[in-house]
Design an enzyme around this catalytic site. Structure first.
Site, mmCIF file in Angstrom:
data_model
loop_
_atom_site.group_PDB
_atom_site.id
_atom_site.type_symbol
_atom_site.label_atom_id
_atom_site.label_comp_id
_atom_site.label_asym_id
_atom_site.label_seq_id
_atom_site.Cartn_x
_atom_site.Cartn_y
_atom_site.Cartn_z
ATOM 1 N N SER A 45 40.065 36.088 25.354
ATOM 2 C CA SER A 45 40.298 34.679 25.024
ATOM 3 C C SER A 45 39.284 34.109 24.040
ATOM 4 O O SER A 45 39.643 33.360 23.130
ATOM 5 C CB SER A 45 40.310 33.860 26.311
ATOM 6 O OG SER A 45 39.092 34.033 27.024
ATOM 7 N N ARG A 105 29.443 36.516 37.349
ATOM 8 C CA ARG A 105 30.099 37.763 37.729
ATOM 9 C C ARG A 105 29.219 38.994 37.456
ATOM 10 O O ARG A 105 29.707 40.116 37.382
ATOM 11 C CB ARG A 105 31.420 37.908 36.971
ATOM 12 C CG ARG A 105 32.399 36.752 37.142
ATOM 13 C CD ARG A 105 33.838 37.235 37.021
ATOM 14 N NE ARG A 105 34.817 36.217 36.714
ATOM 15 C CZ ARG A 105 35.233 35.277 37.572
ATOM 16 N NH1 ARG A 105 34.702 35.194 38.777
ATOM 17 N NH2 ARG A 105 36.159 34.419 37.207
ATOM 18 N N CYS A 150 40.443 36.383 41.485
ATOM 19 C CA CYS A 150 39.741 35.181 41.001
ATOM 20 C C CYS A 150 40.648 33.979 40.774
ATOM 21 O O CYS A 150 40.210 32.844 40.949
ATOM 22 C CB CYS A 150 38.911 35.483 39.756
ATOM 23 S SG CYS A 150 39.891 35.943 38.323
ATOM 24 N N LYS A 206 36.836 46.137 27.650
ATOM 25 C CA LYS A 206 37.001 44.694 27.508
ATOM 26 C C LYS A 206 35.642 44.013 27.476
ATOM 27 O O LYS A 206 34.816 44.335 28.317
ATOM 28 C CB LYS A 206 37.799 44.206 28.718
ATOM 29 C CG LYS A 206 38.039 42.716 28.765
ATOM 30 C CD LYS A 206 38.695 42.355 30.066
ATOM 31 C CE LYS A 206 38.801 40.840 30.134
ATOM 32 N NZ LYS A 206 39.260 40.385 31.409
ATOM 33 N N CYS A 259 43.825 40.883 40.589
ATOM 34 C CA CYS A 259 42.485 40.337 40.811
ATOM 35 C C CYS A 259 42.601 39.161 41.768
ATOM 36 O O CYS A 259 43.688 38.617 41.956
ATOM 37 C CB CYS A 259 41.854 39.881 39.498
ATOM 38 S SG CYS A 259 40.065 39.633 39.655
ATOM 39 N N CYS A 278 35.996 37.200 42.015
ATOM 40 C CA CYS A 278 37.050 38.223 41.969
ATOM 41 C C CYS A 278 37.199 38.966 43.292
ATOM 42 O O CYS A 278 37.989 39.911 43.382
ATOM 43 C CB CYS A 278 36.779 39.202 40.835
ATOM 44 S SG CYS A 278 36.700 38.395 39.222
ATOM 45 N N TYR A 337 46.143 37.792 22.778
ATOM 46 C CA TYR A 337 46.879 36.526 22.691
ATOM 47 C C TYR A 337 47.497 36.359 21.303
ATOM 48 O O TYR A 337 48.308 35.463 21.090
ATOM 49 C CB TYR A 337 45.943 35.352 23.026
ATOM 50 C CG TYR A 337 45.292 35.550 24.382
ATOM 51 C CD1 TYR A 337 45.983 35.231 25.547
ATOM 52 C CD2 TYR A 337 44.027 36.136 24.503
ATOM 53 C CE1 TYR A 337 45.427 35.474 26.789
ATOM 54 C CE2 TYR A 337 43.458 36.377 25.730
ATOM 55 C CZ TYR A 337 44.157 36.052 26.874
ATOM 56 O OH TYR A 337 43.610 36.308 28.099
ATOM 57 N N LYS A 345 34.540 46.792 31.947
ATOM 58 C CA LYS A 345 34.662 45.348 31.748
ATOM 59 C C LYS A 345 33.276 44.729 31.841
ATOM 60 O O LYS A 345 32.607 44.833 32.870
ATOM 61 C CB LYS A 345 35.592 44.762 32.811
ATOM 62 C CG LYS A 345 35.737 43.249 32.705
ATOM 63 C CD LYS A 345 36.763 42.717 33.687
ATOM 64 C CE LYS A 345 36.861 41.209 33.609
ATOM 65 N NZ LYS A 345 37.867 40.676 34.541
ATOM 66 N N ARG A 363 39.024 31.238 31.508
ATOM 67 C CA ARG A 363 38.760 30.603 32.808
ATOM 68 C C ARG A 363 39.350 29.206 32.853
ATOM 69 O O ARG A 363 39.679 28.717 33.928
ATOM 70 C CB ARG A 363 37.266 30.648 33.101
ATOM 71 C CG ARG A 363 36.834 32.110 33.293
ATOM 72 C CD ARG A 363 35.415 32.305 33.706
ATOM 73 N NE ARG A 363 35.121 33.743 33.679
ATOM 74 C CZ ARG A 363 33.915 34.266 33.716
ATOM 75 N NH1 ARG A 363 32.863 33.464 33.808
ATOM 76 N NH2 ARG A 363 33.746 35.572 33.677
ATOM 77 N N GLU A 368 31.624 54.464 34.699
ATOM 78 C CA GLU A 368 32.769 53.685 35.194
ATOM 79 C C GLU A 368 34.091 54.368 34.828
ATOM 80 O O GLU A 368 35.000 54.478 35.658
ATOM 81 C CB GLU A 368 32.761 52.269 34.588
ATOM 82 C CG GLU A 368 31.737 51.319 35.196
ATOM 83 C CD GLU A 368 32.161 50.797 36.567
ATOM 84 O OE1 GLU A 368 33.215 51.206 37.079
ATOM 85 O OE2 GLU A 368 31.418 49.964 37.125
HETATM 86 C C1 PBG Z 1 40.008 38.117 35.899
HETATM 87 C C2 PBG Z 1 40.158 38.313 34.452
HETATM 88 C C3 PBG Z 1 39.399 37.734 33.436
HETATM 89 C C4 PBG Z 1 39.985 38.113 32.247
HETATM 90 C C5 PBG Z 1 41.058 38.951 32.553
HETATM 91 N N1 PBG Z 1 41.143 39.078 33.937
HETATM 92 C C6 PBG Z 1 38.302 36.767 33.475
HETATM 93 C C7 PBG Z 1 37.040 37.070 34.122
HETATM 94 O O1 PBG Z 1 36.742 38.193 34.500
HETATM 95 O O2 PBG Z 1 36.310 36.109 34.282
HETATM 96 C C8 PBG Z 1 39.518 37.683 30.905
HETATM 97 C C9 PBG Z 1 40.531 37.643 29.858
HETATM 98 C C10 PBG Z 1 40.195 36.838 28.676
HETATM 99 O O3 PBG Z 1 39.103 36.278 28.505
HETATM 100 O O4 PBG Z 1 41.101 36.756 27.835
HETATM 101 N N2 PBG Z 1 39.453 39.079 36.637
#
Ligand code: PBG
Length: 329
Positions: free
Chosen positions: A275, A218, A123, A249, A121, A131, A314, A196, A206, A234
């Site tokens: 996260s 986003r 970002c 996700k 990615c 991204c 995690y 996603k 972030r 998708e």
């Molecule tokens: C980046 C990305 C993100 C996550 C994984 N890859 C963040 C986003 O899209 O803002 C999120 C992972 C998480 O929250 O644990 N493209």
């Protein structure tokens, strides 16, 4: 007789052995993928405030971590890089000397069999935090896809075992597949973040990846949380473009999507327990409001039950410890 129904589901719950005999879902450390946030330098171990227990690490520190995790039964990690500088093009993403590219051989030397997945990615590498490449406030598709394909090839060249595009641009899986094949990496699988959602559950990430967008959000590339049918569009596109594994996700708030996708594809499915899901468990456990070990194992088992073959979480290392402890009793 009213006191003795013919069907008594409790008969099979009477002892631990019986319950284990008829258990439908298993959870093992080898189902889990542990994320790593890589920073440049040496001896760096920086705790992330909103994700207690998780640190940004330099490659040397990450190397001793993966050695330890291998011994606990963890078999895969996914890498995110925080470059020393960011620019509009996200140059750090495909820099052969980039933070992820340099870390891969170090991790491989420490734990040669550990499966190393590179997140793909822009970002973390762009100064605006989106991204993809931007023009004004628009995130451009075609030029972004080109940058992503170049990044994927550079991770493969550095020794990544798998690449995982998380950007949500259209057509990127096909472009990455073609670029990998042309560069001699036709054996490297693609795990696509196919489904996603534009989710508030990414908040702590972030901070961890220092990738909050400097303007807007986003929502023009990640999916609307209200949509389910769109997830199957998708997923079908990514499967047709050559994805080897499809991901949903976040995880727990989207188990309906995961379960329905399980019925529609024969590909392996991944779920990303993100996260914010982690932070909520940690915060409640820190107050003593929930039993952390039980909440973690129940959450991950539920994600497996809904249809995930593998889970990025995690909690992977903690869960591996809990599983080991419960096996010992
Ligand atoms: C980046 C990305 C993100 C996550 C994984 N890859 C963040 C986003 O899209 O803002 C999120 C992972 C998480 O929250 O644990 N493209």
């Amino acid at each position: 007789m009213s006191g003795h129904p013919l069907r008594q589901p409790r008969r099979l719950r009477r002892t631990a052995v019986l319950r284990e005999l008829v258990r439908e879902t298993t959870l093992q450390a080898s189902d889990l993928v542990m994320p790593i946030f890589l920073v440049p330098g040496q001896f760096q171990r920086r705790p992330i405030g909103s994700m207690p227990g998780i640190c940004q690490m330099s490659a040397d520190v990450a190397a001793s971590a993966v050695r330890e995790w291998w011994d606990l039964g963890i078999r895969a990690v996914i890498l995110f890089g925080l470059p020393p500088f960011k620019d509009a093009h996200g140059s750090g993403a495909d820099d052969p000397e980039g933070v992820v590219q340099q870390a891969i051989p170090v991790l491989k030397a420490a734990a040669p069999q550990m499966l190393v997945i590179a997140d793909v990615c822009l970002c973390e590498y762009t100064d605006h935090g989106h991204c993809g490449l931007i023009e004004g406030e628009t995130v451009l598709n075609a030029p972004t896809v080109e940058r992503l394909a170049a990044s994927a090839v550079s991770y493969a060249r550095a020794g990544a075992d798998m690449v995982a595009p998380s950007d949500m641009m259209d057509g990127r899986v096909g472009a990455i597949r073609r670029s990998l094949d042309e560069a001699g990496f036709d054996h490297v699988p693609i795990m696509s973040y196919a489904v996603k959602y534009a989710s508030a559950f990414y908040g702590p990430f972030r901070e961890a990846a220092e990738s909050a967008p400097s303007f807007g959000d986003r929502k023009t590339y990640q999916m609307d949380p209200a949509n389910a049918r769109e997830a199957f569009i998708e997923a079908a596109l990514d499967e047709a473009e050559g994805a080897d594994i499809l991901m949903v996700k976040p995880a727990l708030p989207y188990l309906d999507i995961l379960a329905r996708l399980r019925e529609r594809t024969a590909l392996p499915l991944a779920a990303y327990h993100v996260s914010g899901e982690y932070a909520m468990i940690k915060a409640a456990a820190a107050h003593g409001w929930v039993d952390e070990a039980r909440i973690v194992l129940e959450s991950l088992t539920a994600i497996r039950r809904a249809g995930a073959d593998l889970i990025i979480t995690y909690c992977a290392v903690d869960a591996a410890r809990y599983l080991r402890e419960s096996a010992g009793t």
